[in-house]
Design an enzyme around this catalytic site. Structure first.
Site, PDB file in Angstrom:
ATOM      1  N   SER A  72       0.831  -1.195   0.000  1.00 14.98           N
ATOM      2  CA  SER A  72       0.000   0.000   0.000  1.00 14.98           C
ATOM      3  C   SER A  72       0.876   1.260   0.000  1.00 14.98           C
ATOM      4  O   SER A  72       1.686   1.433  -0.914  1.00 14.98           O
ATOM      5  CB  SER A  72      -0.951  -0.049   1.198  1.00 14.98           C
ATOM      6  OG  SER A  72      -2.012   0.859   1.046  1.00 14.98           O
ATOM      7  N   ASP A 119      -8.876  -5.079  -5.531  1.00 13.72           N
ATOM      8  CA  ASP A 119      -8.338  -4.327  -4.401  1.00 13.72           C
ATOM      9  C   ASP A 119      -9.153  -3.047  -4.223  1.00 13.72           C
ATOM     10  O   ASP A 119      -9.206  -2.212  -5.127  1.00 13.72           O
ATOM     11  CB  ASP A 119      -6.868  -3.987  -4.656  1.00 13.72           C
ATOM     12  CG  ASP A 119      -6.176  -3.378  -3.449  1.00 13.72           C
ATOM     13  OD1 ASP A 119      -6.834  -2.640  -2.689  1.00 13.72           O
ATOM     14  OD2 ASP A 119      -4.970  -3.628  -3.283  1.00 13.72           O
ATOM     15  N   HIS A 149      -7.090  -6.281  -0.137  1.00 14.27           N
ATOM     16  CA  HIS A 149      -6.066  -5.254  -0.241  1.00 14.27           C
ATOM     17  C   HIS A 149      -4.728  -5.864   0.140  1.00 14.27           C
ATOM     18  O   HIS A 149      -4.484  -6.148   1.308  1.00 14.27           O
ATOM     19  CB  HIS A 149      -6.407  -4.089   0.691  1.00 14.27           C
ATOM     20  CG  HIS A 149      -5.394  -2.991   0.681  1.00 14.27           C
ATOM     21  ND1 HIS A 149      -4.914  -2.423  -0.477  1.00 14.27           N
ATOM     22  CD2 HIS A 149      -4.758  -2.343   1.701  1.00 14.27           C
ATOM     23  CE1 HIS A 149      -4.046  -1.475  -0.180  1.00 14.27           C
ATOM     24  NE2 HIS A 149      -3.931  -1.409   1.133  1.00 14.27           N
TER      25      HIS A 149
END
Length: 521
Positions: free
Chosen positions: A237, A464, A491
């Protein structure tokens, strides 16, 4: 983009240090010197070559959650590494970065550093959570698994601190949906007060040196002090943004990078926010389709009507929160709890439970999900994740003070994620960053492959919600790296038990071989 795990709370004062490892290391601490290794910038030699004092991890835990994570794990080692507060003045004040290591058990290649995202999430806690996945794997055998808490976060000293625990509880009950001029003015006043509290409780000098620009320099110090000539790194991320900026700043120092759940370097803030809204809308629709096949679905049996059913269920909380064991579930917390659950299909079951409870006038599950998001432990203490997220974002991102543009982004976001529409007209409101007490320090992400950067691996998931699939495609193209597509609804995915993805990622980290073009899992 915020991701996972509670951190620690107490803000420690900045202190000037005259040596890299001050004082007696204490009982049970083992001094180790592996650096300097690889390239060392002039003037930073004492940091790159410092001794590290490794010991047990219990002293690094300051919440019920972290104490449970670190308890009875003799294979783990923890330390703090000294870095300059301001790299432009390395002879001045220093701060300390919390580091956790699970040593390799076989033919060691080096360290594998990781960041779980946020910004503001604890890399130390993330490393602990991944230990079961690497115990019997080639990653565990060949690499020291190393998680670090970026400056201002978790076990690093000092920590960002804006609000007290009581103030954070109160702030979560403040809905701020009044679109009238008076309501907008009140929200902006509160945002200005929040920025002021951050400056009051965390020094302005520290806030000015908290961004990704400085985190990547800390990462390079860690690389060398841990004894690695080149960096091996896994970023999830926001951690992919750290990786991309590191690649731009120190391309020749990279050995290998896995970047999973990418932040798109080509998107501006508004476009990125709208794309994320579309990602959560897609995740909500997938949840609604799954839920509709169940006899106990809280949103009914028609997925096409799920968004309206959701709005009908949650909007009453704007006026009347639900009492939950001495606390209240606000509209904000209900939405936050739902968003938390949409990060992974593994949380769809508790999400349906939470929505079913809400239909019955109860809110315990959604409040627990929101607590997880905010890093609130069972004792009512908050991690610094929300304050750190804001502080890092405010020095990493351009500030938009054009209310008309902000209103347009709000309109586009609602169009992209209609299930999150609170029913009030979109307006342009200056956020906390518009009032931030220190300037932006952002280092641009690369727009083309940095010279000297070896091949990197980007992993992107089709479903995602937080970092949409196309962002990974874009990052792989910009960095000239390989792309692995994972078809799933979550995710990030690497080292999370998906054998196909883990095999490709581990094969790359160990042998530096990218998967073939078009690879999918």
């Amino acid at each position: 983009m915020r991701r996972s795990s509670p951190l620690l709370l107490v803000l420690l004062a900045l202190t000037a240090c005259t040596s890299v490892l001050p004082g007696d290391p204490g009982p049970g601490v083992r001094l180790e010197k592996r650096g300097p290794a690889g390239a060392v910038p002039q003037g930073l030699e004492r940091f790159y070559g410092q001794e590290i004092g490794w010991g047990g991890c219990s002293a690094y835990a300051d919440s019920t959650t972290t104490r449970a994570l670190y308890r009875d794990r003799p294979s783990l080692e923890c330390a703090r590494v000294e870095v300059p507060l301001d790299y432009a003045a390395p002879e001045g004040e220093t701060i300390r970065i919390g580091v956790l290591r699970r040593p390799a058990t076989g033919d060691r290649i080096g360290s594998l550093l990781l960041n779980p995202g946020g910004p503001g999430a604890s890399g130390m806690e993330a490393a602990v959570s991944l230990v079961p996945q690497v115990l019997s794997s080639e990653i565990g055998a060949r690499f020291d698994l190393v998680g670090f808490d970026p400056r201002g976060v978790g076990a690093s000293e000092p920590r960002v601190r804006c609000l007290s625990d009581a103030e954070r509880d109160e702030e979560r009950l403040d809905v701020d949906v009044d679109a009238s001029p008076e309501g907008v003015a009140e929200t902006e006043r509160e945002n200005q007060e929040y920025a002021g509290k951050c400056a009051e409780n965390t020094s302005a000098e520290f806030l000015a040196n908290l961004g990704t620009r400085d985190v990547v320099k800390d990462l390079d110090v860690l690389r060398s002090a841990l004894g690695d000539e080149k960096l091996s790194y896994v970023g999830y991320s926001y951690g992919t943004h750290i990786g991309a900026v590191y690649a731009e700043t120190f391309p020749a120092n990279v050995r290998a990078m896995v970047l999973d759940g990418a932040v798109d370097p080509a998107q501006d803030e508004g476009d990125s926010l709208v794309a994320q809204g579309a990602g959560f809308q897609q995740a909500f629709e997938e949840f609604a389709a799954w839920c509709a096949g169940r006899p106990d679905c809280a949103l009914g049996t028609d997925p096409a009507k799920a968004a309206q059913a959701f709005r009908d269920l949650t909007r009453p909380l704007i006026e009347e929160p639900v009492a939950v064991q001495g606390r209240k579930l606000s509209y904000n917390d209900a939405i936050t709890g739902v968003v938390q659950a949409l990060y992974s299909s593994q949380l769809w079951e508790p999400l349906n439970t939470g929505l079913t409870e809400l239909k019955a006038g109860q809110g315990q599950t959604l409040l627990l999900l929101a607590d997880t998001y905010y890093g609130r432990d069972a004792d009512g203490r908050y991690s610094a994740i929300t304050d750190a997220f804001t502080a890092i974002q405010c020095v990493d991102s351009p500030r938009d003070t054009d209310r008309a543009e902000l209103a347009e982004v709000a309109r586009r976001y609602r169009a992209a994620a209609p299930f999150l529409d609170d029913g009030t007209p979109p307006v342009g409101v200056l956020d906390v960053c518009a009032f931030w007490p220190v300037p932006v320090t952002a280092v641009p992400s690369p727009t083309a492959k940095p010279a000297g950067l070896p091949p990197v691996l980007v992993i992107s998931t089709t479903g995602d919600p937080a970092t949409p699939y196309d962002a990974g495609v874009s990052l792989a193209r910009v960095l000239g790296g390989g792309l692995l597509t994972y078809e799933g609804e979550q995710h990030t995915v690497y080292l999370q038990g998906v054998e196909c993805v883990d095999s490709v990622g581990t094969g790359y980290l160990v042998g530096l071989a990218l998967p073939p073009e078009g690879a999918r899992c």
